[in-house]
Design a protein around this motif. Structure first.
Motif, mmCIF file in Angstrom:
data_model
loop_
_atom_site.group_PDB
_atom_site.id
_atom_site.type_symbol
_atom_site.label_atom_id
_atom_site.label_comp_id
_atom_site.label_asym_id
_atom_site.label_seq_id
_atom_site.Cartn_x
_atom_site.Cartn_y
_atom_site.Cartn_z
ATOM 1 N N UNK A 100 -6.589 11.179 6.919
ATOM 2 C CA UNK A 100 -6.562 11.492 8.218
ATOM 3 C C UNK A 100 -5.931 10.290 9.118
ATOM 4 N N UNK A 101 -5.884 9.174 8.571
ATOM 5 C CA UNK A 101 -5.338 7.918 9.211
ATOM 6 C C UNK A 101 -5.005 6.996 8.139
ATOM 7 N N UNK A 102 -4.090 6.226 8.619
ATOM 8 C CA UNK A 102 -3.780 4.923 7.704
ATOM 9 C C UNK A 102 -4.130 3.820 8.539
ATOM 10 N N UNK A 103 -5.422 3.711 8.737
ATOM 11 C CA UNK A 103 -6.014 2.659 9.302
ATOM 12 C C UNK A 103 -5.832 1.314 8.800
ATOM 13 N N UNK A 104 -5.259 0.193 9.553
ATOM 14 C CA UNK A 104 -5.170 -1.223 8.988
ATOM 15 C C UNK A 104 -6.508 -1.764 8.376
ATOM 16 N N UNK A 105 -7.533 -1.404 9.117
ATOM 17 C CA UNK A 105 -8.629 -1.974 8.585
ATOM 18 C C UNK A 105 -9.708 -1.031 8.280
ATOM 19 N N UNK A 164 -5.244 -7.139 1.842
ATOM 20 C CA UNK A 164 -5.321 -6.112 3.012
ATOM 21 C C UNK A 164 -6.829 -5.324 2.944
ATOM 22 N N UNK A 165 -7.051 -4.916 4.118
ATOM 23 C CA UNK A 165 -8.241 -3.931 4.430
ATOM 24 C C UNK A 165 -7.914 -2.742 4.507
ATOM 25 N N UNK A 166 -6.501 -2.268 4.350
ATOM 26 C CA UNK A 166 -6.137 -1.134 4.364
ATOM 27 C C UNK A 166 -6.456 -0.433 2.887
ATOM 28 N N UNK A 167 -7.397 0.824 2.772
ATOM 29 C CA UNK A 167 -7.684 1.387 1.758
ATOM 30 C C UNK A 167 -6.184 1.968 1.134
ATOM 31 N N UNK A 168 -5.229 2.463 1.739
ATOM 32 C CA UNK A 168 -4.041 3.036 1.144
ATOM 33 C C UNK A 168 -3.424 1.745 0.292
ATOM 34 N N UNK A 169 -3.310 0.738 0.986
ATOM 35 C CA UNK A 169 -2.658 -0.479 0.380
ATOM 36 C C UNK A 169 -3.774 -0.900 -0.956
ATOM 37 N N UNK A 170 -4.711 -0.683 -0.898
ATOM 38 C CA UNK A 170 -5.700 -0.975 -2.078
ATOM 39 C C UNK A 170 -5.395 -0.181 -3.259
ATOM 40 N N UNK A 171 -5.292 1.344 -2.891
ATOM 41 C CA UNK A 171 -5.152 2.339 -3.942
ATOM 42 C C UNK A 171 -3.433 1.746 -4.477
#
Length: 324
Positions: A100-105, A164-171
């Motif tokens: 839904x969103x690429x939320x930074x945090x 990062x706190x971004x879940x996309x970056x974590x993946x």
């Protein structure tokens, strides 16, 4: 606002409700299989409509509100408990494109919003004007707050690793090595604390029938009780998704098996976590409340802090620092 932006949350809600409906059935089937019982098998083929019948029964039951209850808060509490459970799904990346969103945090958002459910449980227990309900609400709040601290601390190692706190970056950071391996201590702390946050066996103290009749929702009937139950299983969906994203590589394929679509890998890992939660319920006894609190503060929290220290040290070690 585009039509897609309106339909996407509706589609997700339908998917989540379908998951809850058949997760309950699957849980009962799994527990029956593990305990050498049959499980639901009467309503519909192989009992597939049993949960649908249960939901229908809850919807048509009389809506009873205690005479001396705070009626406004009594009605509001189930919604306060349910809405955050669905809202946290907004930041879960199911694949590179299915999000839904690429939320930074996004990770911070998840932790913050999910904690609001504690308010709904407390309000429900207090508004019922029932001592057992109030005690159940207070004990549930103490449990959830206590285990939320090691839960948050356990993911600090991942934040240190990815920056990062971004879940996309974590993946994306798990393309080569899933965090379950370098962050095994953090993973174990996270998983145990998550089970407690979900109020599931062996940490289902808020619903200890032998001690508190039925806990914070003892006065709730019909569809209002169903909302509390729905919130629990929606959180199973959300927490299994978050575990997959944080520690199991999200949609990343193991061993380079990219021939299988990313969403299938995500679903398989997700279902593995869900099965583990059901497995626990079939095998573990409920622990005492004093053991519950001691385990959070004397075991999980020190382990979470040790994991942070260990991650900081290993990041500087030549040869293995690139894993951190």
């Amino acid at each position: 606002m585009s039509l897609l932006a309106i339909l996407a949350p509706v589609l997700l809600l339908v998917i989540v409700l379908a998951f809850v409906t058949y997760a309950i059935l699957f849980e009962r089937k799994v527990i029956g299989w593990m305990q050498n019982r049959i499980g639901p098998n009467r309503v519909g083929p192989w009992g597939m409509l049993q949960t649908v019948a249960d939901v229908f029964k809850l919807l048509i039951k009389e809506d009873v509100i205690p005479e001396k209850a705070d009626r406004a808060l009594f009605k509001l509490a189930p919604a306060i408990a349910f809405v955050p459970a669905f809202a946290v799904l907004a930041v879960i990346p199911f694949t590179e494109t299915w999000k839904f969103t690429d939320f930074a945090v996004g990770l911070l958002y998840y932790m913050a919003v999910s904690s609001i459910t504690i308010i709904g449980i407390m309000v429900g227990g207090w508004a019922s004007n029932n001592k057992y309900a109030l005690l159940g609400g207070m004990r549930s709040a103490a449990q959830m707050i206590s285990y939320e601290i090691p839960l948050v601390m356990s993911v600090v190692g991942i934040i240190m690793t990815t920056g990062s706190l971004n879940l996309n970056d974590i993946v994306h950071s798990q393309k080569h090595v899933w965090f379950i391996f370098p962050q095994i201590i953090g993973f174990l702390v996270f998983l145990i604390a998550a089970v407690s946050e979900l109020n599931r066996t062996p940490f289902d103290l808020p619903e200890a029938e032998s001690e508190l009749v039925a806990g914070y929702h003892v006065e709730y009937t019909g569809f209002r009780f169903a909302f509390f139950m729905l919130a629990e299983y929606v959180y199973v969906f959300a927490m299994a998704s978050l575990t997959t994203v944080l520690y199991l590589g999200g949609w990343n394929a193991p061993f380079g098996l990219t021939i299988i679509p990313p969403i299938i890998w995500f679903i398989l890992k997700f279902l593995l976590v869900v099965f583990f939660l059901f497995w626990l319920r079939a095998t573990m006894p409920r622990i005492r409340v004093d053991q519950l609190m001691q385990f959070a503060w004397k075991v999980l929290l020190p382990l979470a802090i040790f994991n942070i220290f260990l991650t900081a040290v290993l990041k500087e070690v030549p040869g293995i620092g690139h894993f951190y």
